[in-house]
Design a protein around this motif. Structure first.
Motif, mmCIF file in Angstrom:
data_model
loop_
_atom_site.group_PDB
_atom_site.id
_atom_site.type_symbol
_atom_site.label_atom_id
_atom_site.label_comp_id
_atom_site.label_asym_id
_atom_site.label_seq_id
_atom_site.Cartn_x
_atom_site.Cartn_y
_atom_site.Cartn_z
ATOM 1 N N LEU A 508 0.832 -1.207 0.000
ATOM 2 C CA LEU A 508 0.000 0.000 0.000
ATOM 3 C C LEU A 508 0.866 1.258 0.000
ATOM 4 O O LEU A 508 0.528 2.259 -0.642
ATOM 5 N N CYS A 509 1.992 1.224 0.701
ATOM 6 C CA CYS A 509 2.879 2.390 0.766
ATOM 7 C C CYS A 509 3.511 2.709 -0.588
ATOM 8 O O CYS A 509 3.852 3.863 -0.855
ATOM 9 N N TRP A 554 5.880 -3.064 9.992
ATOM 10 C CA TRP A 554 4.510 -3.316 9.533
ATOM 11 C C TRP A 554 3.591 -2.198 10.023
ATOM 12 O O TRP A 554 2.817 -1.628 9.256
ATOM 13 N N ILE A 555 3.692 -1.867 11.303
ATOM 14 C CA ILE A 555 2.871 -0.816 11.889
ATOM 15 C C ILE A 555 3.181 0.539 11.251
ATOM 16 O O ILE A 555 2.277 1.311 10.903
ATOM 17 N N ARG A 559 0.597 2.899 9.278
ATOM 18 C CA ARG A 559 0.364 4.223 9.846
ATOM 19 C C ARG A 559 0.621 5.314 8.804
ATOM 20 O O ARG A 559 -0.157 6.251 8.667
ATOM 21 N N HIS A 560 1.711 5.166 8.059
ATOM 22 C CA HIS A 560 2.046 6.147 7.018
ATOM 23 C C HIS A 560 0.953 6.187 5.955
ATOM 24 O O HIS A 560 0.525 7.269 5.517
ATOM 25 N N ASP A 563 -2.177 7.958 7.383
ATOM 26 C CA ASP A 563 -2.020 9.416 7.479
ATOM 27 C C ASP A 563 -2.246 10.078 6.129
ATOM 28 O O ASP A 563 -2.854 11.155 6.048
ATOM 29 N N ASN A 564 -1.765 9.459 5.063
ATOM 30 C CA ASN A 564 -1.964 10.016 3.724
ATOM 31 C C ASN A 564 -3.413 9.890 3.265
ATOM 32 O O ASN A 564 -3.907 10.709 2.492
ATOM 33 N N LEU A 565 -4.078 8.854 3.750
ATOM 34 C CA LEU A 565 -5.464 8.605 3.354
ATOM 35 C C LEU A 565 -6.447 9.524 4.081
ATOM 36 O O LEU A 565 -7.533 9.818 3.561
ATOM 37 N N ALA A 566 -6.080 10.001 5.250
ATOM 38 C CA ALA A 566 -7.009 10.718 6.136
ATOM 39 C C ALA A 566 -7.667 11.925 5.469
ATOM 40 O O ALA A 566 -8.867 12.174 5.672
ATOM 41 N N ALA A 567 -6.921 12.674 4.664
ATOM 42 C CA ALA A 567 -7.481 13.871 4.043
ATOM 43 C C ALA A 567 -8.534 13.528 2.997
ATOM 44 O O ALA A 567 -9.486 14.295 2.785
#
Length: 613
Positions: A508-509, A554-555, A559-560, A563-567
């Protein structure tokens, strides 16, 4: 010329008809093959000696030699050198050099008549017999290859053998066929259907079978030398249980012969000559030659391409050598030092793509995307956010990609001249590329052009497949067993599901935006399912997620991504945040239950999936 009767009584009508069905361009000294590649006197010594020793040993039990090797390994140069040596020894009976770009040389249709023609030039009696046979049956050229070989070679030679006073052991006996894999007919230019490819392969196999039945089984004194890339027809014939396995002497160039010294001498000799021509013997360095030899990775066509580029007229050899040694792609670049090599790779890759995608069960699949995934896995999937490399065996990756069992063999079946599949020390299967330059080609858009697949597209596809594996998994998530090995799934499905669970955050990253797919994954309870599967993975004592370091990676990746998805998707990001808190608590509870197993110093060796920095 080996005589045996006058030429005046030859049935000329039959011979003239034969001449209309031969391929003059295929002869070893044809003008169409002017300046054909051949070996320098002090290069490829070991393999040329082995070939000539086999040819000249008339008592050896095997009368068929098959030489296979990767694209660009120097097979044609070896055949040309062999043909010239046999000519000097007066033992060359016939030679046929195939070429996919010549309509008279990219088909098996002209091979038998052309061989019969060359043998006829060696002996008038043989020529008379062939001409009479053609006059008797003018349709022989439309018959099967076995029938052609029987009528145009076997029977005339048997008739010749009955001639008084003729010792057939003095007859030229070396028959050479180069580039069997190039006999692809119209498939070479318009490969639109799988049947076309199969038909071409069947014709290649038909020729091999005809040689065995007519020449080997009939105990004729010819010694036949065939060179080919390790494509389907010759590969299946030579494998254990294949019909040529016991009767053919097999030389595998790619595996058994190190050509580095030969390539070094090849470049040294030519660079010295260039120095004499330009009056500057210091224009190159030995370090430059060593760099080129290492870059070739055993591929003679690489150094030949380099030399051709450097030695072009009206150019500076030193400047062109500098271009080769420092070349990196950039927008608008005009220089194409590897153009000839790129054409070879593009042709092989495009042929494999069209053959694979034409099969009905492969409908909708993207061959280039799937192969690129396997190619990237050779050195591992690099996760730049956490400076980490992920690797998994080829069969597990195929399952993760949603492919059938042994799909990796099918994917690479038409690329065997460039890649192979090999087991490592623990028995895991991985793709191996014969040549570094092929990997460079795949990774460079300016070279691969329309065949280029960006890494981000592969990571995007892998992330999609991981999510599909999780939400489509036929498990009752409310009553999972205590151990991963106890999941009621086929073994390969368990492996691929484990890969999906372990690797989803990493892919995903690196992926392109997947908002719609993430929304669908969320809608199908993908995150709760991931949590439950993750708990089972963490409980696996030999799993790499038992390591605190790997667990944190993994975490961090998830998490990264969140954070990018939140907006863009705050509601989905909130669900993932909740998942992260739950899996952290799961981890703490599991560590207390399992005791002191979280320290990296206590970790066992990694399982099927390896993760290293």
């Amino acid at each position: 010329m080996h005589s045996g009767g006058g030429i005046d009584d030859t049935p000329n009508d039959g011979w003239e008809l034969l001449l209309k069905n031969i391929a003059p361009n295929a002869l070893h000294d044809s003008s169409a093959r002017y300046d054909a590649p051949k070996c320098d006197e002090d290069t490829r010594v070991e393999v040329t000696d082995e070939i000539m020793e086999w040819i000249q040993n008339r008592d050896a039990p095997q009368r068929l030699l098959c030489m296979t090797g990767a694209a660009g390994a120097g097979k044609s140069a070896l055949q040309q050198t062999t043909a010239e040596r046999c000519m000097e020894l007066d033992i060359l009976s016939a030679a046929f050099f195939c070429s996919c770009t010549d309509p008279t040389r990219n088909t098996t249709a002209f091979i038998v008549p052309t061989i019969a023609y060359q043998i006829g030039l060696k002996h008038h009696g043989f020529r008379r017999s062939v001409a009479a046979a053609v006059k008797h049956d003018p349709t022989i050229f439309s018959r099967s290859l076995q029938s052609q070989m029987d009528v145009l070679i076997v029977r005339p030679f048997e008739s010749l053998g009955r001639s008084p006073g003729l010792d057939t052991n003095t007859f030229p006996y070396a028959v050479l066929i180069d580039g069997l894999d190039e006999c692809i007919g119209q498939y070479g230019t318009t490969p639109t259907e799988a049947d076309d490819r199969c038909q071409a392969e069947d014709r290649q196999a038909e020729l091999l079978a005809a040689i065995k039945r007519c020449i080997v089984d009939n105990n004729l004194p010819f010694r036949v030398f065939i060179a080919s890339r390790p494509e389907w027809a010759i590969r299946t014939a030579l494998k254990p249980g294949g019909y040529l396995r016991q009767v053919a002497y097999h030389i595998e160039l790619s595996d058994n012969y190190d050509a580095s010294g030969d390539m070094r001498r090849y470049l040294q000799r030519r660079f010295i000559n260039i120095g004499l021509q330009i009056g500057d013997p210091q224009w190159f360095s030995e370090d430059a030659i060593e760099t080129l030899v290492q870059a070739a990775s055993g591929q003679f066509i690489y150094v030949a391409t380099v030399y051709k580029y450097i030695s072009e007229r009206r150019s500076s050899p030193a400047e062109r050598l500098k271009v080769i040694l420092t070349w990196t792609p950039h927008d608008g670049q005009v220089v194409r030092p590897f153009e000839a090599l790129d054409r070879l790779y593009a042709k092989i890759l495009l042929t494999a793509k069209k053959a694979y995608e034409a099969v009905d069960i492969h409908h909708g699949r993207d061959f280039l995307l799937l192969f690129r995934a396997h190619h990237m896995c050779v050195d591992g999937f690099y996760i730049s956010l956490v400076f980490t490399i992920l690797r998994c065996p080829a069969d597990v990756l195929s399952a993760l990609l949603g492919l059938e069992a042994r799909a990796e063999y099918i994917l690479s079946s038409d690329l065997r001249s460039l890649v192979t599949l090999e087991e490592d020390s623990v028995g895991d299967l991985y793709l191996r590329l014969y040549h570094k330059s092929f990997s460079d080609f795949l990774e460079d858009e300016s070279r691969a052009k329309e065949l280029f697949v960006p890494e981000s597209r592969v990571y995007t596809h892998l992330a999609k497949r991981c999510m599909q594996h999780i939400i489509e998994c036929p498990l009752d998530f409310d009553s999972l067993p205590d151990q991963w090995e106890e999941l009621p799934l086929p073994e390969q499905h368990r492996y691929s599901l484990k890969e999906a669970t372990e690797n989803l955050p990493f892919f995903l990253c690196q992926a392109n935006t997947l908002d719609d797919e993430i929304a669908d994954f969320t809608h199908h309870d993908g995150w709760p399912k991931l949590q439950k599967l993750l708990l089972l993975v963490m409980a696996t004592r030999k799993g790499w997620l038992r390591s605190i370091k790997n667990w944190k990676l993994w975490i961090d990746c998830l998490r990264h991504f969140t954070d990018n998805l939140a907006a863009r998707k705050p509601e989905v990001a909130a669900i993932i945040d909740e998942l992260l808190e739950k899996v952290k608590r799961d981890r703490e509870d599991l560590d207390r239950e399992m005791g002191d197993l979280t320290s990296d110093s206590n970790q066992p060796s990694l399982g099927p999936s390896s993760l290293t920095e």
